[in-house]
Motif scaffolding. Structure first.
Motif, PDB file in Angstrom:
ATOM      1  N   ASP A 232       0.831  -1.207   0.000  1.00  0.00           N
ATOM      2  CA  ASP A 232       0.000   0.000   0.000  1.00  0.00           C
ATOM      3  C   ASP A 232       0.866   1.258   0.000  1.00  0.00           C
ATOM      4  O   ASP A 232       0.586   2.227  -0.734  1.00  0.00           O
ATOM      5  N   LEU A 233       1.929   1.242   0.804  1.00  0.00           N
ATOM      6  CA  LEU A 233       2.843   2.387   0.863  1.00  0.00           C
ATOM      7  C   LEU A 233       3.505   2.621  -0.487  1.00  0.00           C
ATOM      8  O   LEU A 233       3.596   3.754  -0.976  1.00  0.00           O
ATOM      9  N   ALA A 234       3.971   1.544  -1.109  1.00  0.00           N
ATOM     10  CA  ALA A 234       4.639   1.663  -2.399  1.00  0.00           C
ATOM     11  C   ALA A 234       3.708   2.239  -3.455  1.00  0.00           C
ATOM     12  O   ALA A 234       4.084   3.146  -4.212  1.00  0.00           O
ATOM     13  N   VAL A 235       2.491   1.734  -3.510  1.00  0.00           N
ATOM     14  CA  VAL A 235       1.540   2.187  -4.521  1.00  0.00           C
ATOM     15  C   VAL A 235       1.248   3.678  -4.376  1.00  0.00           C
ATOM     16  O   VAL A 235       1.153   4.405  -5.376  1.00  0.00           O
ATOM     17  N   ARG A 236       1.129   4.149  -3.143  1.00  0.00           N
ATOM     18  CA  ARG A 236       0.858   5.577  -2.920  1.00  0.00           C
ATOM     19  C   ARG A 236       1.939   6.473  -3.492  1.00  0.00           C
ATOM     20  O   ARG A 236       1.697   7.631  -3.845  1.00  0.00           O
ATOM     21  N   HIS A 237       3.157   5.945  -3.597  1.00  0.00           N
ATOM     22  CA  HIS A 237       4.279   6.769  -4.074  1.00  0.00           C
ATOM     23  C   HIS A 237       4.791   6.322  -5.448  1.00  0.00           C
ATOM     24  O   HIS A 237       5.906   6.672  -5.841  1.00  0.00           O
ATOM     25  N   GLY A 238       3.972   5.563  -6.163  1.00  0.00           N
ATOM     26  CA  GLY A 238       4.331   5.194  -7.530  1.00  0.00           C
ATOM     27  C   GLY A 238       5.401   4.135  -7.642  1.00  0.00           C
ATOM     28  O   GLY A 238       6.077   4.034  -8.676  1.00  0.00           O
ATOM     29  N   LEU A 239       5.545   3.295  -6.598  1.00  0.00           N
ATOM     30  CA  LEU A 239       6.545   2.234  -6.610  1.00  0.00           C
ATOM     31  C   LEU A 239       5.854   0.868  -6.624  1.00  0.00           C
ATOM     32  O   LEU A 239       4.639   0.767  -6.534  1.00  0.00           O
ATOM     33  N   ILE A 240       6.647  -0.177  -6.730  1.00  0.00           N
ATOM     34  CA  ILE A 240       6.158  -1.544  -6.620  1.00  0.00           C
ATOM     35  C   ILE A 240       6.923  -2.247  -5.505  1.00  0.00           C
ATOM     36  O   ILE A 240       7.967  -1.762  -5.051  1.00  0.00           O
ATOM     37  N   VAL A 241       6.394  -3.390  -5.065  1.00  0.00           N
ATOM     38  CA  VAL A 241       7.074  -4.215  -4.062  1.00  0.00           C
ATOM     39  C   VAL A 241       7.519  -5.515  -4.716  1.00  0.00           C
ATOM     40  O   VAL A 241       6.711  -6.200  -5.360  1.00  0.00           O
ATOM     41  N   GLU A 242       8.789  -5.855  -4.565  1.00  0.00           N
ATOM     42  CA  GLU A 242       9.339  -7.108  -5.076  1.00  0.00           C
ATOM     43  C   GLU A 242       9.704  -7.985  -3.879  1.00  0.00           C
ATOM     44  O   GLU A 242      10.615  -7.664  -3.119  1.00  0.00           O
ATOM     45  N   PRO A 243       8.981  -9.097  -3.654  1.00  0.00           N
ATOM     46  CA  PRO A 243       9.334  -9.984  -2.548  1.00  0.00           C
ATOM     47  C   PRO A 243      10.536 -10.845  -2.881  1.00  0.00           C
ATOM     48  O   PRO A 243      10.785 -11.173  -4.049  1.00  0.00           O
ATOM     49  N   GLY A 244      11.271 -11.224  -1.850  1.00  0.00           N
ATOM     50  CA  GLY A 244      12.418 -12.099  -2.013  1.00  0.00           C
ATOM     51  C   GLY A 244      12.545 -13.019  -0.813  1.00  0.00           C
ATOM     52  O   GLY A 244      11.564 -13.291  -0.119  1.00  0.00           O
ATOM     53  N   ARG A 245      13.733 -13.478  -0.547  1.00  0.00           N
ATOM     54  CA  ARG A 245      13.979 -14.396   0.564  1.00  0.00           C
ATOM     55  C   ARG A 245      14.023 -13.608   1.867  1.00  0.00           C
ATOM     56  O   ARG A 245      15.055 -13.096   2.281  1.00  0.00           O
ATOM     57  N   LEU A 246      12.842 -13.471   2.510  1.00  0.00           N
ATOM     58  CA  LEU A 246      12.669 -12.707   3.751  1.00  0.00           C
ATOM     59  C   LEU A 246      13.067 -11.254   3.565  1.00  0.00           C
ATOM     60  O   LEU A 246      13.616 -10.620   4.469  1.00  0.00           O
ATOM     61  N   VAL A 247      12.770 -10.723   2.386  1.00  0.00           N
ATOM     62  CA  VAL A 247      13.020  -9.309   2.100  1.00  0.00           C
ATOM     63  C   VAL A 247      11.929  -8.804   1.173  1.00  0.00           C
ATOM     64  O   VAL A 247      11.446  -9.536   0.299  1.00  0.00           O
ATOM     65  N   LEU A 248      11.500  -7.571   1.397  1.00  0.00           N
ATOM     66  CA  LEU A 248      10.529  -6.894   0.538  1.00  0.00           C
ATOM     67  C   LEU A 248      11.177  -5.612   0.040  1.00  0.00           C
ATOM     68  O   LEU A 248      11.546  -4.749   0.843  1.00  0.00           O
ATOM     69  N   GLU A 249      11.351  -5.515  -1.263  1.00  0.00           N
ATOM     70  CA  GLU A 249      12.030  -4.358  -1.826  1.00  0.00           C
ATOM     71  C   GLU A 249      11.027  -3.433  -2.513  1.00  0.00           C
ATOM     72  O   GLU A 249      10.196  -3.887  -3.293  1.00  0.00           O
ATOM     73  N   LEU A 250      11.117  -2.151  -2.192  1.00  0.00           N
ATOM     74  CA  LEU A 250      10.260  -1.133  -2.796  1.00  0.00           C
ATOM     75  C   LEU A 250      11.093  -0.379  -3.820  1.00  0.00           C
ATOM     76  O   LEU A 250      12.139   0.201  -3.473  1.00  0.00           O
ATOM     77  N   ARG A 251      10.620  -0.378  -5.069  1.00  0.00           N
ATOM     78  CA  ARG A 251      11.413   0.234  -6.133  1.00  0.00           C
ATOM     79  C   ARG A 251      10.497   0.726  -7.248  1.00  0.00           C
ATOM     80  O   ARG A 251       9.334   0.334  -7.323  1.00  0.00           O
ATOM     81  N   PRO A 252      11.030   1.552  -8.158  1.00  0.00           N
ATOM     82  CA  PRO A 252      10.214   2.049  -9.274  1.00  0.00           C
ATOM     83  C   PRO A 252       9.804   0.920 -10.213  1.00  0.00           C
ATOM     84  O   PRO A 252      10.538  -0.071 -10.368  1.00  0.00           O
ATOM     85  N   PRO A 253       8.638   1.044 -10.852  1.00  0.00           N
ATOM     86  CA  PRO A 253       8.238   0.037 -11.841  1.00  0.00           C
ATOM     87  C   PRO A 253       9.150   0.090 -13.064  1.00  0.00           C
ATOM     88  O   PRO A 253       9.805   1.096 -13.325  1.00  0.00           O
ATOM     89  N   GLY A 254       9.182  -1.012 -13.786  1.00  0.00           N
ATOM     90  CA  GLY A 254       9.987  -1.063 -15.003  1.00  0.00           C
ATOM     91  C   GLY A 254      11.441  -1.407 -14.769  1.00  0.00           C
ATOM     92  O   GLY A 254      12.224  -1.482 -15.716  1.00  0.00           O
ATOM     93  N   MET A 255      11.818  -1.601 -13.500  1.00  0.00           N
ATOM     94  CA  MET A 255      13.182  -2.006 -13.166  1.00  0.00           C
ATOM     95  C   MET A 255      13.140  -3.485 -12.791  1.00  0.00           C
ATOM     96  O   MET A 255      12.604  -3.850 -11.753  1.00  0.00           O
TER      97      MET A 255
END
Length: 273
Positions: free
Chosen positions: A167-190
């Motif tokens: 929800d936080l990422a979407v409000r600021h135009g980012l996406i969330v990429e889940p990983g191995r016990l990590v959630l990364e917030l970054r710009p789309p298209g990357m």
């Protein structure tokens, strides 16, 4: 030492294409979990002790070795020990999923301006994470990662944070990429798939090997699978992990973590002329 046999016909074709025409091949490699063992603190991650020498033996024989990582390029170069190594002139580090680029031949990093949403998200994260046991990894202003590996219950913290961080990422135009016990917030298209395909296009590559271990590597796996349908052979390698099973299911070869990746790359270098 003989090369392992891929478990799929497409993987067999990819390996044969690489062996028969190495000057047209791109070797794409994730960093954490593939070239470097996973550790609780990402700042303490270092490349496998034999990785640099193996890459220095392999890189001159192929079109490019590309380390594709979510880390800043400069951090991956430092933790990998890649700078100033003879034989690595054909090494490129694509940091922040391709948003940054470091070339061993020049030693320079090139990158566009960061997405403003990353700074906005970073300012709100401490209040959101208070009491969860999760902690923040800075990624040079281009992304931010939330780790739960050191929380009292890592998986519970990961599951509880996934929706509010999305929800936080979407409000600021980012996406969330889940990983191995990590959630990364970054710009789309990357993502690593875009980075790999762009790099291959620049070099007019005729074959590709990609090795990864985590969910963030799935876009690169998809890129290789798509390239194979249009006539570019490719080999998919999973740096074995019990935490991520989808890569293992889609891979042509599964090796035993960074030890297995380094052994595979060493054997490949020995077979290339």
């Amino acid at each position: 030492m003989s090369l392992p046999t891929p478990s799929t016909p497409a993987g067999h074709d990819g390996l044969q294409a690489l062996l028969s025409h190495p000057s047209g091949a791109v070797i794409g490699l994730d960093f954490d979990g593939t070239l470097a063992p996973i550790v609780a603190d990402p700042e303490r991650a270092r490349a496998h002790p034999e990785a640099v020498s193996v890459l220095a033996a392999l890189a001159p024989k192929v079109a490019s070795v590309a380390v594709i990582t979510g880390r800043p390029a400069e951090v991956a170069v430092r933790h990998g020990g890649f700078a100033g190594v003879a034989g690595l002139e054909h090494l490129t580090v694509l940091g922040h999923y391709g948003a940054e680029r470091w070339d061993a031949a020049t030693g320079e990093v090139t990158a566009p301006e960061p997405h403003p949403g990353v700074a906005a998200v970073r300012a709100e994260l401490p209040a959101l994470l208070d009491g969860t046991g999760a902690w923040i990894e800075e990624k040079g202003g281009r992304a931010v990662a939330v780790h739960t590996r050191r929380a009292p219950d890592p998986q519970a913290a990961f599951d509880a944070l996934r929706t509010p961080l999305t929800d936080l990422a979407v409000r600021h135009g980012l996406i969330v990429e889940p990983g191995r016990l990590v959630l990364e917030l970054r710009p789309p298209g990357m993502d690593k798939g875009v980075a790999l395909q762009t790099h291959m296009r620049e070099l007019s590559a005729t074959s590709v090997l990609y090795a990864g271990d985590d969910l963030g590597d799935l876009p690169a796996f998809s890129t290789v699978e798509n390239l194979r349908t249009t006539g570019t052979p490719g080999l998919l390698v999973c740096s074995g992990s019990d935490e991520v099973t989808e890569l293992r299911k889609r891979a042509d070869l599964v090796v035993d973590g960074p030890d297995g990746v380094v052994t595979l790359l060493r054997t490949l270098a020995e077979h290339l002329t």
